[in-house]
Structures are given as C-alpha cells and as structure tokens.
Design a protein around this motif. Structure first.
Motif, mmCIF file in Angstrom:
data_model
loop_
_atom_site.group_PDB
_atom_site.id
_atom_site.type_symbol
_atom_site.label_atom_id
_atom_site.label_comp_id
_atom_site.label_asym_id
_atom_site.label_seq_id
_atom_site.Cartn_x
_atom_site.Cartn_y
_atom_site.Cartn_z
ATOM 1 N N LEU A 133 52.903 -11.033 -47.018
ATOM 2 C CA LEU A 133 54.186 -10.727 -47.224
ATOM 3 C C LEU A 133 55.029 -10.064 -46.244
ATOM 4 O O LEU A 133 55.940 -10.354 -46.234
ATOM 5 C CB LEU A 133 53.740 -12.199 -48.166
ATOM 6 N N ARG A 175 54.410 -7.837 -43.255
ATOM 7 C CA ARG A 175 55.238 -8.672 -41.981
ATOM 8 C C ARG A 175 56.191 -9.253 -41.907
ATOM 9 O O ARG A 175 56.400 -9.303 -40.616
ATOM 10 C CB ARG A 175 53.762 -10.036 -42.130
ATOM 11 N N TYR A 176 56.631 -9.001 -43.043
ATOM 12 C CA TYR A 176 57.716 -9.986 -42.471
ATOM 13 C C TYR A 176 59.653 -8.752 -43.289
ATOM 14 O O TYR A 176 60.162 -9.810 -43.398
ATOM 15 C CB TYR A 176 58.447 -11.311 -43.292
ATOM 16 N N HIS A 236 53.240 -19.261 -43.326
ATOM 17 C CA HIS A 236 53.562 -17.700 -42.479
ATOM 18 C C HIS A 236 54.654 -18.437 -41.554
ATOM 19 O O HIS A 236 55.820 -17.665 -41.523
ATOM 20 C CB HIS A 236 52.593 -17.072 -41.620
ATOM 21 N N TRP A 248 47.225 -20.703 -44.115
ATOM 22 C CA TRP A 248 47.644 -19.468 -43.440
ATOM 23 C C TRP A 248 48.955 -20.108 -42.498
ATOM 24 O O TRP A 248 49.595 -19.290 -42.763
ATOM 25 C CB TRP A 248 46.485 -18.975 -42.958
#
Length: 295
Positions: free
Chosen positions: A236, A239-240, A152, A148
């Motif tokens: 994903l 978060r970004y 990430h 993980w």
C-alpha cells in the motif's frame, strides 16, 4: 433491475469502510477487519486465526474523521485476503490447479510467501496451518475481485482526492504488531519489537526527513521507535507513493502491548493514553507541508 455498478458499489461497502476527508491526510487500516466470510473454510482454532488481526487499530484512530482525515478500513480479515500484499504474491503450493495470473519474483515477496504470509495466508504467525485442503485458483481470484480491488480502489481514490485538494498528500498506513515476533511472522522470529516502527521502504515512499521527524515526535512522547526494521512497508505504501510528486506514504506499526492484552484481545486502560498521543501526532501531521522540507 439493479445495475451492475450499484451491485459493485454495494459489494465494496460490505468489505471496506470509507470516510471522505477534507485535509491532505489519509489514514488506512488494511488488517483490522473482523468480519469472517462464510466461505473462508479454515480449520485452525478461531482464537489462533484472530492473532493475525491488527485488532482495535480502527478504535485507536477513530478521531481521524473528525479532524478531516480521510479514512479507509478493511472489514474482511487479513488472513482471508491480505490487502497489503500484491495481487501477484500468491503461494501456488496452496492451489489445486495452475495459477492463471502473474506471480511475484522479488526476494521480499518470495520470503513472505515461503513463510505462509502471501496474499492468502497459509500459516498463522506461529506456523499453524489454516486450511485442510488446497484452494481452487478461482477462490483466490474471487477474493481478489471481492476484497483486494475495492480496498485498493478506495485508498487510491482517497489519496488522489487529498492530493488534488492540497497539492500534496500524506498517507499513513496503520498497523499493529505483536510484542514478540512469531516463528512465521518475519525473518526475525523471537524479535522483541519496539513500541513503534516507522517504515518508508528505506526512504523511497516518503521524504526520509518526514519519517525521521515522525519518529522523533513519538520518541519525545516517551516511546521507543525503530525505523524500517523489521517492517519497511509493503504494497500500500509502495503502490500509492511518489515523493517526487508530493505523495508521501508511511507505514506505522504499533506494539500491541501498548493497548491490548494479546491473549484475550481486550483493550487495556492505557489504550486511551496511546490514542491521545496518536491524535496529537495526527494534529502535528496536519501542520506539516512536506513541500517546505527542501527549502
């Protein structure tokens, strides 16, 4: 003596494939991995387990690096560790001891964990149990550290680099979905999926005008496209992304019937037409500057 930093880099290379880009675009495929770790210890039939994969997605987008698009790909399988879940999405009922970390408490995460689709899967999409025993908490922690975190870190680095180069970034989170939702896949079992689902978490991870234009681009090529249903995007893209700072992330789901035999996992001849359309989509995205959308 080999340094800890070099060992860490080697471990990351074993689980993540990265091709650096030169454009504002970054594509990532977190679920197409087919390298099953020796410590997985699953008890279900391997053929059932493989239905969890976004099989062949990396092949559909293999043109990306030649176009200067950053590419990040998980090599480990989704059912072993789902990189598109939060590290807090842990099903504690799978464990033989207390979980030492934080746990997610939002309704969406709790639903996925209940369905057996948390950070570490408990069930296949059809409700078949993966393990014949409870896992040790340390096993899950090891998977987070080994898979993980490197994944990430690679996605974050690629998006940061794209944004630094161009002042904005467009991140496409690349997935596939079965033609019909399984009993333990979503809250919509039996749902017949569209050809594509464009997800931006209800306009929070990308400018909704960008998402709408992407959906329209695909419709004009003859595809049936849904927006944010039944897939809105998960960790994903959440978060970004930061649309206010010109960081846009969209999850794109492709119906597997468009390119593969879901029973045998074989690529179908029509996969080439789909790949051609995806390349055209990428070339269109290369011409889009989301900073101009409000002007």
């Amino acid at each position: 003596m080999v340094s800890a930093a070099i060992e860490s880099a080697r471990a990351a290379q074993d689980v993540v494939r990265v091709v650096e880009g030169r454009t504002a675009l970054v594509f990532d495929s977190p679920h197409s991995g087919t390298l099953y770790p020796a410590d997985f210890d699953f008890v279900c039939e391997p053929a059932l387990l493989r239905t969890a994969e976004d099989t062949h997605v990396e092949k559909l987008y293999d043109f990306a690096p030649a176009l200067g698009i950053g590419w990040v790909e998980a090599l480990f399988p989704r059912s072993y560790l789902d990189a598109n879940r939060s590290e807090r999405d842990v099903d504690v009922t799978m464990l033989d001891g207390p979980w030492p970390g934080e746990l997610a408490h939002d309704p969406t995460a709790e639903t996925k964990v209940r369905l057996g689709k948390g950070l570490v899967w408990r069930y296949t999409d059809e409700g078949v149990q993966l393990y014949g025993r409870r896992l040790r908490p340390q096993e899950v922690l090891d998977r987070i550290e080994r898979c993980w975190r490197p994944y990430h870190a690679a996605v974050a680095k690629a998006i940061d680099a794209a944004h630094a180069r161009h002042g904005y970034s467009l991140h496409l989170n690349c997935h596939s979905m079965p033609a019909v939702a399984g009993s333990h896949a979503t809250d919509e079992p039996g749902l017949v999926h569209a050809d594509f689902v464009v997800g931006d978490r209800d306009g929070t991870t990308a400018d909704p005008r960008l998402s709408a234009q992407l959906a329209q681009f695909l419709r004009e090529r003859g595809y049936d496209v849904a927006l944010n249903f039944p897939y809105k995007g998960v960790e994903l893209v959440r978060r970004y992304s930061d649309p206010a700072r010109h960081r846009h992330s969209i999850q794109l789901e492709i119906n597997r019937k468009l390119y593969m035999d879901e029973r045998t996992l074989e690529l179908l001849p029509q996969a080439e037409r789909l790949r051609t359309d995806l390349r055209a989509m990428a070339q269109w995205l290369l011409e889009v500057d989301p900073r101009d959308m409000g002007r």
